[in-house]
Design an enzyme around this catalytic site. Structure first.
Site, PDB file in Angstrom:
ATOM      1  N   CYS A  93      -0.465   4.107   2.291  1.00 51.33           N
ATOM      2  CA  CYS A  93      -0.299   3.833   3.730  1.00 51.33           C
ATOM      3  C   CYS A  93       1.161   4.011   4.151  1.00 51.33           C
ATOM      4  O   CYS A  93       1.436   4.552   5.210  1.00 51.33           O
ATOM      5  CB  CYS A  93      -0.686   2.392   4.082  1.00 51.33           C
ATOM      6  SG  CYS A  93      -2.167   1.796   3.303  1.00 51.33           S
ATOM      7  N   ASP A  94       2.077   3.542   3.349  1.00 50.20           N
ATOM      8  CA  ASP A  94       3.466   3.409   3.805  1.00 50.20           C
ATOM      9  C   ASP A  94       4.479   4.288   3.080  1.00 50.20           C
ATOM     10  O   ASP A  94       5.643   4.340   3.491  1.00 50.20           O
ATOM     11  CB  ASP A  94       3.913   1.935   3.653  1.00 50.20           C
ATOM     12  CG  ASP A  94       3.053   1.009   4.496  1.00 50.20           C
ATOM     13  OD1 ASP A  94       2.582   1.458   5.555  1.00 50.20           O
ATOM     14  OD2 ASP A  94       2.848  -0.155   4.097  1.00 50.20           O
ATOM     15  N   CYS A 105       0.836  -1.205   0.000  1.00 49.17           N
ATOM     16  CA  CYS A 105       0.000   0.000   0.000  1.00 49.17           C
ATOM     17  C   CYS A 105       0.867   1.250   0.000  1.00 49.17           C
ATOM     18  O   CYS A 105       1.468   1.593   1.030  1.00 49.17           O
ATOM     19  CB  CYS A 105      -0.922  -0.023   1.214  1.00 49.17           C
ATOM     20  SG  CYS A 105      -1.923   1.471   1.346  1.00 49.17           S
TER      21      CYS A 105
END
Ligand code: NAP
Length: 311
Positions: free
Chosen positions: A136-137, A133
């Site tokens: 997200c990261d 992701c």
């Protein structure tokens, strides 16, 4: 136990659109979502091909808006993972880890979950340099050099997002041609942070406390080499999220739900929409369209049940 007219499994574009339609038709509607509203879309940085947003829209924004729209008309949304579904008497019983729900009709819109490489080190280093992701990261990889695995739209689109953070991005692809759409291919090739490692597979991911290198194999020459990297982002497609269906309805050989031309499944009263459906084209706009269609057909099914009940 509350009984719903329509229970929708999955709160992505297909499920939430179905919910907007069924709740606006005054049908008591429950959406069960295991993770976050919007499903895969919520994990996408930018949606640029959904009509009506000429400048694009973030995945988070469109997801939240769809959920708000469904709730506005009375849809209930609960965050639970569905584990099984069965039919008892005339109702469907949908079980989650902590509860059981009953409904007169069901729309399966559970989408698909990301594929993993299944190589040594991947599981151990997930969250420590291995990610699926970008939104997200990505920020954890500021000024780092990373590997992106895959040659499809996701790899290019998420890779382009990651160039905001990283100094260099090496796309490792198993062929010498990308699968991604031409517009994304062009943008990736023109971006100076992108470089491509063709005809190559990741054999393992290594690192002590975090990712330090990958072992690469050239699939044409069989030559192997170590390749230093701070992170590995894997975007190699998805598998249908249908394990919970386990024999309940007919699936195709890849596990996608088979439907007829009304998006009905092999079980009357159960419909399917979006990426989980065999033959779906896997775009947000088509998932939403299918959600609408499944909702209208579920509504017609319930009306037919009522007419039959009065006879
Ligand atoms: P995809 O189109 O299935 O592409 C997966 C990529 O990963 C392919 O390049 C494939 O290689 C590679 N791959 C598959 N299994 C692999 C493995 N085990 N090891 C190494 N490489 C592997 O998946 P996606 O990119 O996630 O896209 C899914 C769907 O969503 C598509 O229909 C796509 O068009 C859509 N989507 C659209 C957008 C957009 O419109 N902007 C954005 C994201 C996704 P091969 O090419 O050799 O098969």
């Amino acid at each position: 136990m509350a009984s719903y007219d329509v229970l929708i499994i999955g709160g992505g574009g297909a499920g939430l659109t179905a919910a907007i339609y069924t709740s606006r038709a005054n049908l008591k509607t429950l959406v069960l979502e295991k993770l976050t509203p919007g499903g895969q879309i919520a994990l996408t940085d930018a949606v640029e091909n959904y009509p009506g947003f000429p400048e694009g829209v973030t995945g988070t924004e469109i997801s939240m808006r769809m959920e708000q729209q469904a709730k506005r008309y009375g849809t209930e949304v609960q965050y639970e993972e569905v584990t099984s579904i069965a039919k008892s008497n005339s109702e469907f019983q949908v079980k989650t880890r902590g509860a059981s729900h009953q409904a007169r009709s069901v729309i399966i819109a559970s989408g698909a979950s990301f594929r993993t490489l299944e190589v040594p080190g991947e599981r151990e280093l997930t969250g420590r340099g291995v990610s699926y992701c970008a939104t997200c990261d990505g920020a954890f990889f500021k000024n780092k050099e990373i590997v992106v695995v895959g040659g499809g739209d996701s790899a290019m689109q998420e890779g382009l997002f990651l160039t905001r953070f990283v100094t260099k991005l090496n796309v490792v692809h198993r062929r010498d041609k990308l699968r991604a759409s031409p517009i994304l291919q062009d943008r990736a090739r023109e971006n100076p942070k992108f470089s491509f490692v063709w005809d190559t597979a990741v054999m393992r991911i290594e690192g002590d406390k975090k990712v330090e290198k990958v072992r690469l194999k050239n699939l044409k020459t069989n030559a192997e080499k170590d390749f230093k990297t701070d992170g590995v982002f894997v975007f190699i497609g998805h598998d249908p999220a249908t394990k919970f269906l386990d024999g309940f309805i007919e699936l195709d050989e890849k596990g996608y739900v088979k439907t007829d031309d009304r998006l009905g499944t092999s079980q009357p009263g159960v419909f399917a929409a979006g990426e989980v459906r065999a033959g779906a084209v896997k775009q947000l706009v088509s998932a939403c369209g299918e959600g609408c269609e499944a909702a209208l057909n579920a509504q017609a099914y319930l009306e037919e049940l009522e007419v039959a009940g009065k006879k």
